[in-house]
Design a protein around this motif. Structure first.
Motif, PDB file in Angstrom:
ATOM      1  N   VAL A  82       0.839  -1.210   0.000  1.00  0.00           N
ATOM      2  CA  VAL A  82       0.000   0.000   0.000  1.00  0.00           C
ATOM      3  C   VAL A  82       0.869   1.253   0.000  1.00  0.00           C
ATOM      4  N   SER A  83       1.952   1.220   0.763  1.00  0.00           N
ATOM      5  CA  SER A  83       2.887   2.348   0.766  1.00  0.00           C
ATOM      6  C   SER A  83       3.493   2.553  -0.619  1.00  0.00           C
ATOM      7  N   SER A  84       3.844   1.468  -1.282  1.00  0.00           N
ATOM      8  CA  SER A  84       4.390   1.540  -2.648  1.00  0.00           C
ATOM      9  C   SER A  84       3.369   2.123  -3.614  1.00  0.00           C
ATOM     10  N   LYS A  85       2.116   1.701  -3.452  1.00  0.00           N
ATOM     11  CA  LYS A  85       1.040   2.221  -4.311  1.00  0.00           C
ATOM     12  C   LYS A  85       0.852   3.719  -4.095  1.00  0.00           C
ATOM     13  N   THR A  86       0.987   4.175  -2.845  1.00  0.00           N
ATOM     14  CA  THR A  86       0.863   5.599  -2.536  1.00  0.00           C
ATOM     15  C   THR A  86       1.970   6.404  -3.214  1.00  0.00           C
ATOM     16  N   VAL A  87       3.196   5.887  -3.168  1.00  0.00           N
ATOM     17  CA  VAL A  87       4.321   6.553  -3.838  1.00  0.00           C
ATOM     18  C   VAL A  87       4.093   6.570  -5.343  1.00  0.00           C
TER      19      VAL A  87
END
Length: 219
Positions: free
Chosen positions: A161-166
């Motif tokens: 999810v953090s990767s998707k946010t970036v």
């Protein structure tokens, strides 16, 4: 004084809980997609095992029986090399997810990585049950896989999810400063997640492995 410290600690715990709940609520759609892809991966792993031919079954059966025999003979030997092997296997997924968030076409790779981890888990559980039967296969799966995955799977989801946010930030934001800030936060979060992944690997080798050895010696 002790009461004040307790109140201060409870306030901190309350803040952490609120931040975590707010994070999940704000990214609920992404978490839902990640969870669905993970479950699809597990189903595909099970489906793959259920449709193997006789030669493939023989190879899997030999691999599982050989692995069980090696574990039975090794006992508590080679714990450190196995710990590093576990760390390597688990960190590959975290590092890939961290990296894919910073690539323009990274979104599809983020989803693929999550699904691949689900596939491996489903494949492993289904292989145990297919070769050893429902009772023994389920017992071996629980003893060898449950504890570490209680930590590892949430780590995988949070990193994804953090990767998707970036990724969204890179696609939608033209200000380099904001993108840079997102990448820094993403990297720091991945570093924190890595600590939990290390804990997961330690659980796998020092507890789950011993439970598995106990299971194969007594059941």
């Amino acid at each position: 004084m002790k009461k004040i410290r307790r109140r201060h600690r409870y306030k901190k715990e309350g803040k952490v809980k609120k931040i975590l709940l707010a994070h999940i609520e704000n990214n609920l759609k992404d978490y839902t997609i990640i969870a669905i892809l993970f479950i699809i991966g597990i189903i595909c792993g099970v489906f793959f095992i259920n449709n193997i031919n006789e030669n493939q079954y023989t190879e899997i059966e030999q691999y599982i029986n050989n692995s069980i025999e090696i574990l039975r003979n090794e006992g508590e030997a080679n714990l450190v090399p196995n710990l590093f092997k576990s760390l390597k296997n688990n960190m590959i997924f975290i590092v890939l997810l961290w990296l894919f968030g910073m690539i323009i076409i990274g979104s599809i790779f983020i989803y693929t990585t999550v699904a691949a981890k689900g596939f491996l888990l489903g494949y492993t559980i289904a292989a145990f049950i297919t070769v050893l039967g429902i009772g023994k296969g389920s017992l071996y799966s629980l003893s060898s896989l449950l504890l570490q995955n209680i930590i590892l799977i949430p780590c995988l989801f949070i990193t994804a999810v953090s990767s998707k946010t970036v990724y969204k930030s890179i696609i939608n934001t033209r200000e380099k400063g904001m993108v840079k800030g997102q990448i820094i936060r993403h990297t720091l979060l991945t570093g924190i997640i890595s600590v939990f992944v290390i804990t997961s690997s330690m659980l796998e080798i020092y507890i789950s492995r011993q439970l598995f050895i106990f299971s194969i010696n007594w059941f």
